[in-house]
Write a protein that holds these residues in place. Structure first.
Motif, PDB file in Angstrom:
ATOM      1  N   ASN A   1      41.851  43.777 128.844  1.00  0.00           N
ATOM      2  CA  ASN A   1      42.015  44.348 127.449  1.00  0.00           C
ATOM      3  C   ASN A   1      42.583  43.077 126.743  1.00  0.00           C
ATOM      4  O   ASN A   1      42.282  42.761 125.559  1.00  0.00           O
ATOM      5  CB  ASN A   1      42.933  45.442 127.346  1.00  0.00           C
ATOM      6  CG  ASN A   1      42.312  46.713 128.075  1.00  0.00           C
ATOM      7  OD1 ASN A   1      40.905  46.906 128.155  1.00  0.00           O
ATOM      8  ND2 ASN A   1      43.073  47.690 128.303  1.00  0.00           N
TER       9      ASN A   1
ATOM     10  N   SER B   1      40.078  40.409 126.398  1.00  0.00           N
ATOM     11  CA  SER B   1      39.026  40.654 125.187  1.00  0.00           C
ATOM     12  C   SER B   1      39.565  40.832 123.930  1.00  0.00           C
ATOM     13  O   SER B   1      39.023  40.136 123.170  1.00  0.00           O
ATOM     14  CB  SER B   1      38.511  42.154 125.680  1.00  0.00           C
ATOM     15  OG  SER B   1      37.824  42.274 126.778  1.00  0.00           O
TER      16      SER B   1
ATOM     17  N   ASN C   1      37.743  38.127 121.547  1.00  0.00           N
ATOM     18  CA  ASN C   1      36.735  38.931 120.541  1.00  0.00           C
ATOM     19  C   ASN C   1      37.110  38.104 118.906  1.00  0.00           C
ATOM     20  O   ASN C   1      36.307  38.090 118.078  1.00  0.00           O
ATOM     21  CB  ASN C   1      37.536  40.202 120.235  1.00  0.00           C
ATOM     22  CG  ASN C   1      36.501  41.242 119.275  1.00  0.00           C
ATOM     23  OD1 ASN C   1      35.771  40.440 118.347  1.00  0.00           O
ATOM     24  ND2 ASN C   1      36.453  42.425 119.462  1.00  0.00           N
TER      25      ASN C   1
ATOM     26  N   ALA D   1      35.234  35.889 132.180  1.00  0.00           N
ATOM     27  CA  ALA D   1      34.569  36.365 130.669  1.00  0.00           C
ATOM     28  C   ALA D   1      33.382  35.394 130.459  1.00  0.00           C
ATOM     29  O   ALA D   1      32.383  35.748 130.180  1.00  0.00           O
ATOM     30  CB  ALA D   1      35.596  36.553 129.732  1.00  0.00           C
TER      31      ALA D   1
ATOM     32  N   PHE E   1      33.509  42.581 131.087  1.00  0.00           N
ATOM     33  CA  PHE E   1      33.669  42.184 129.711  1.00  0.00           C
ATOM     34  C   PHE E   1      32.498  42.527 128.974  1.00  0.00           C
ATOM     35  O   PHE E   1      31.536  41.933 129.286  1.00  0.00           O
ATOM     36  CB  PHE E   1      34.054  40.719 129.671  1.00  0.00           C
ATOM     37  CG  PHE E   1      35.451  40.383 130.304  1.00  0.00           C
ATOM     38  CD1 PHE E   1      36.572  40.317 129.336  1.00  0.00           C
ATOM     39  CD2 PHE E   1      35.684  39.840 131.778  1.00  0.00           C
ATOM     40  CE1 PHE E   1      37.906  40.077 129.950  1.00  0.00           C
ATOM     41  CE2 PHE E   1      36.973  39.356 132.179  1.00  0.00           C
ATOM     42  CZ  PHE E   1      37.934  39.754 131.266  1.00  0.00           C
ATOM     43  N   ASP E   2      32.838  42.869 127.848  1.00  0.00           N
ATOM     44  CA  ASP E   2      31.634  43.716 127.113  1.00  0.00           C
ATOM     45  C   ASP E   2      31.025  42.309 126.406  1.00  0.00           C
ATOM     46  O   ASP E   2      31.738  41.656 125.442  1.00  0.00           O
ATOM     47  CB  ASP E   2      32.194  44.618 126.156  1.00  0.00           C
ATOM     48  CG  ASP E   2      30.877  45.208 125.117  1.00  0.00           C
ATOM     49  OD1 ASP E   2      29.689  44.772 125.548  1.00  0.00           O
ATOM     50  OD2 ASP E   2      31.177  45.970 124.188  1.00  0.00           O
TER      51      ASP E   2
ATOM     52  N   THR F   1      31.306  42.322 122.645  1.00  0.00           N
ATOM     53  CA  THR F   1      32.682  41.944 122.322  1.00  0.00           C
ATOM     54  C   THR F   1      33.015  40.533 121.964  1.00  0.00           C
ATOM     55  O   THR F   1      33.640  40.199 120.870  1.00  0.00           O
ATOM     56  CB  THR F   1      33.887  42.605 123.283  1.00  0.00           C
ATOM     57  OG1 THR F   1      33.466  43.833 123.300  1.00  0.00           O
ATOM     58  CG2 THR F   1      35.327  42.323 122.836  1.00  0.00           C
ATOM     59  N   ILE F   2      32.373  39.842 123.011  1.00  0.00           N
ATOM     60  CA  ILE F   2      32.764  38.275 122.645  1.00  0.00           C
ATOM     61  C   ILE F   2      31.462  37.404 122.411  1.00  0.00           C
ATOM     62  O   ILE F   2      31.485  36.078 122.438  1.00  0.00           O
ATOM     63  CB  ILE F   2      33.272  37.736 123.871  1.00  0.00           C
ATOM     64  CG1 ILE F   2      32.657  38.240 125.265  1.00  0.00           C
ATOM     65  CG2 ILE F   2      34.626  38.245 124.073  1.00  0.00           C
ATOM     66  CD1 ILE F   2      32.985  37.150 126.352  1.00  0.00           C
TER      67      ILE F   2
END
Length: 317
Positions: free
Chosen positions: A201, A204, A208, A246, A261-262, A265-266
């Motif tokens: 978290n 991220s 982000n 990530a 890791f979405d 998101t990045i």
């Protein structure tokens, strides 16, 4: 502190070496080389406990026949080597042997290494000398040549998975842990579901680069740095590892690998800016060893600088 699990592993993986040194007439200089966290120091201390009388004194750091450097995270000085020389040539006090252990020996200066060469080459017949290094190439050739090298490989995945099975049951978090551990057991007690999700978290939130989350991010960092068990170097090391993971997941999709890791998101954070952030954090981690400065302030400055970089990638039409 000796890790019993890693000792049991090395009693098998390094059986010939261990059996040889546990003989009554063993002596000489040895370079235990290999990555951090694979058990080099534990093996040296285990051998000391087996070879020296009154081994309970080793845990209390009061054994008169064991000399360990560096002392309390300090640099190794010429004066330390002069003390070793004087100590080494006095016969053992309580045991049949004396043992010297120098941890992360590659941090010794050239002057210090030159000072220790004679003792490495011609130790008394009752002395065992262990240099421990995760970066043996940084040692002088003359230092390495006077030691028998014993290389410790990264620990196998199966061994680490056995240690992790009671800490996390999530396959994706186990893979993440194996990546971060990189063949070592350094701080393996950290690798629980809660701690791993916390670092995911936090990573991220940083990558982000959403400025509306900046206050939340800084509050999280403030809370982490105030914890009693907080370790600056480990925090930076695991954060760098998480960022590399990530970056890998952002750019490479491996078969059967679960995403933690979405990518969305990045997505708009460029690879170049992430690599640059990792580089700055690596420098910060290195400086921690030799400088006294406000860690939290320097870390926040790096993160704030990262947030203010305009790096929206160009999209192809």
């Amino acid at each position: 502190m000796i890790n019993e699990t890693i000792i049991n592993y090395h009693l098998e993986s390094k059986k010939t070496f261990m059996d040889f040194l546990l003989k009554e007439d063993s002596s000489g200089s040895y370079l235990l080389s290999g990555p951090q966290g694979v058990g080099k120091r534990s093996v040296a201390l285990f051998l000391a406990k087996k070879l020296l009388s009154n081994p309970h004194k080793i845990d209390k750091e009061i054994h008169p026949d064991l000399f360990c450097l560096p002392k309390k995270n300090s640099k190794i000085l010429v004066e330390d080597i002069e003390e070793i020389d004087q100590w080494a040539f006095n016969r053992p006090f309580e045991s049949e042997r004396k043992i010297i252990i120098i941890h992360e020996a590659h941090n010794m200066s050239t002057i210090v290494q030159n000072k220790i060469l004679k003792l490495l080459e011609e130790p008394p017949n009752y002395l065992l000398f262990f240099l421990i290094s995760s970066s043996p190439s940084q040692l002088l050739t003359t230092t390495r040549s006077r030691c028998i090298n014993v290389n410790f490989d990264p620990l196998p995945k199966e061994f680490l998975m056995e240690l992790l099975k009671d800490k996390t049951t999530s396959p994706e978090l186990i893979n993440f842990s194996l990546y971060l551990l990189n063949g070592s057991i350094n701080n393996i007690e950290y690798y629980t579901d809660k701690n791993l999700n916390d670092i995911i978290n936090l990573t991220s939130l940083i990558l982000n680069k959403n400025k509306s989350n900046l206050e939340t991010l800084l509050n999280k960092v403030d809370k982490i740095t105030k914890e009693k068990t907080f370790n600056q170097s480990f925090f930076i090391t695991i954060l760098i590892g998480a960022m590399n993971y990530a970056l890998k997941q952002k750019n490479v999709r491996l078969k059967n690998e679960r995403i933690i890791f979405d990518k969305e998101t990045i997505r708009d954070t460029s690879n170049l800016s992430i690599v640059d952030l990792i580089k700055k954090l690596t420098y910060l981690n290195h400086d921690l060893k030799w400088s006294n400065f406000n860690f939290k302030m320097n870390f926040e400055d790096i993160v704030l600088d990262f947030f203010t970089q305009g790096d929206k990638p160009l999209r192809m039409a």
